[in-house]
Design an enzyme around this catalytic site. Structure first.
Site, mmCIF file in Angstrom:
data_model
loop_
_atom_site.group_PDB
_atom_site.id
_atom_site.type_symbol
_atom_site.label_atom_id
_atom_site.label_comp_id
_atom_site.label_asym_id
_atom_site.label_seq_id
_atom_site.Cartn_x
_atom_site.Cartn_y
_atom_site.Cartn_z
ATOM 1 N N CYS A 12 0.872 -1.182 0.000
ATOM 2 C CA CYS A 12 0.000 0.000 0.000
ATOM 3 C C CYS A 12 0.903 1.224 0.000
ATOM 4 C CB CYS A 12 -0.865 -0.012 1.248
ATOM 5 S SG CYS A 12 0.124 0.059 2.743
ATOM 6 N N HIS A 77 3.291 1.581 11.080
ATOM 7 C CA HIS A 77 2.313 1.398 12.164
ATOM 8 C C HIS A 77 2.331 2.539 13.179
ATOM 9 C CE1 HIS A 77 1.730 -2.649 11.017
ATOM 10 N NE2 HIS A 77 2.832 -3.136 11.497
ATOM 11 N N HIS A 127 -1.741 -5.385 18.743
ATOM 12 C CA HIS A 127 -1.090 -4.983 17.495
ATOM 13 C C HIS A 127 -0.307 -3.687 17.713
ATOM 14 C CE1 HIS A 127 -0.622 -3.567 13.361
ATOM 15 N NE2 HIS A 127 -0.766 -4.827 13.012
ATOM 16 N N GLU A 129 0.106 -1.123 15.975
ATOM 17 C CA GLU A 129 -0.605 0.122 15.625
ATOM 18 C C GLU A 129 -1.492 0.578 16.791
ATOM 19 O OE1 GLU A 129 -2.903 0.236 11.901
ATOM 20 O OE2 GLU A 129 -4.206 1.695 12.871
ATOM 21 N N THR A 168 -6.475 0.956 11.343
ATOM 22 C CA THR A 168 -6.595 1.254 9.898
ATOM 23 C C THR A 168 -6.924 0.018 9.068
ATOM 24 O OG1 THR A 168 -4.211 0.971 9.682
ATOM 25 C CG2 THR A 168 -5.016 3.239 9.904
ATOM 26 N N CYS A 196 -8.251 2.696 6.588
ATOM 27 C CA CYS A 196 -7.698 3.481 5.481
ATOM 28 C C CYS A 196 -8.287 3.004 4.152
ATOM 29 C CB CYS A 196 -6.178 3.437 5.484
ATOM 30 S SG CYS A 196 -5.504 2.035 4.654
#
Ligand code: F3S
Length: 283
Positions: A12, A77, A127, A129, A168, A196
């Protein structure tokens, strides 16, 4: 045999940007040690390649002052505010490759918690993030939930003003389902979909292709949460869905009675790995 490769498969924007920042740093700062704070992406091949070019992984949670001064690249992240400060205070320079979509969540969490709002995160609490986002919340009035059951059990003070944000890479369908459950509880919830665009498109395309094929390959790193979610999504429409890391993880026999094959890949899967899988299917 017809092979459909998702257009949205692979790196991405945020991952490409992070990898480019590391590559540029290697060229620009040849006299300095380049660190990444944790592996730059969830892909062993890419990480090994960067190691061969001299990049050192600074272990998450380690004391940065133990490492010789150099340049520390923060991965897409993102990290907690405190982590940035600790790295800087240890005398390292920082190149921040936090994806702008994640930085936006940090700003929202920072501002709204600063205004006294409670933050409700939809995502995986372990996680990086989510750990990073938690590190931008002022105070400790926050919750992280991931499942339908957790949403059903969720309680807050009736006077709380709640800002809901999502990881995201959260599953869009699940986001809608959980927001529905939570808003029905009558709390004052401002739900912002912070999934996202890249993730949303990738998930929608994967679901569409999985619904049209006999076998579906999802290519991604073992620890890549967005790839695992793609697998879950594809498995719902195609029972012949396989989660693989490289072309070596499947046997051609799975394609024997098959006419339609679909391929998608997580955000940290390089294009050459997708091409190798495609080629193997063409044999
Ligand atoms: Fe950024 Fe979305 Fe990729 S948040 S890192 S563009 S999956």
């Amino acid at each position: 045999m017809k092979i459909t490769v998702a257009k949205s498969a692979g790196f991405c924007f945020g991952v490409q940007r992070a990898v480019d920042l590391v590559t540029n740093a290697i060229e620009t700062y040849q006299d300095k040690t380049i660190y990444t704070y944790g592996p730059i992406i969830h892909n062993e091949t890419v990480v090994e390649d960067l190691k061969k070019k001299g990049v050192v992984i600074m272990e998450e949670g380690d004391d940065p002052s133990k490492y010789k001064k150099g340049i520390v690249i923060i991965r897409s992240h993102g990290v907690a505010k405190k982590v940035l400060e600790t790295i800087r205070d240890s005398g390292h320079e920082i190149i921040d490759a936090t994806c702008p979509f994640v930085s936006k969540i940090h700003r929202l969490a920072d501002e709204h918690s600063g205004n006294g709002e409670r933050i409700l995160l939809l995502g995986d609490k372990d996680h990086p993030e989510i750990r990073g986002i938690i590190g931008w919340i002022n105070g400790n009035r926050y919750d992280v939930i991931k499942t339908r059951e957790e949403a059903e059990k969720y309680t807050a003070d009736s006077t709380d003003k709640i800002l809901l944000l999502s990881q995201t890479t959260f599953n869009l369908h699940k986001f809608e389902e959980l927001v529905e459950i939570l808003t029905q509880k009558g709390y004052d919830i401002n739900a912002l979909n912070t999934i996202c665009n890249a993730t949303e498109e990738r998930q929608k395309e994967a679901a569409r292709i999985a619904g049209e094929v006999d076998v579906m390959f999802v290519i991604g790193g073992r620890n890549s949460s967005n790839s695992q979610k793609l697998y879950e999504i594809c498995k719902q429409s195609c029972s012949g869905t396989y989660f693989i890391q490289t072309k070596d993880d499947f046997d051609l026999s799975v394609l024997q009675p098959v006419h339609n094959v679909g391929i998608t890949a997580g955000a940290s899967t390089p294009v050459n790995i997708i091409e190798e899988v495609t080629k193997k299917c063409q044999r």
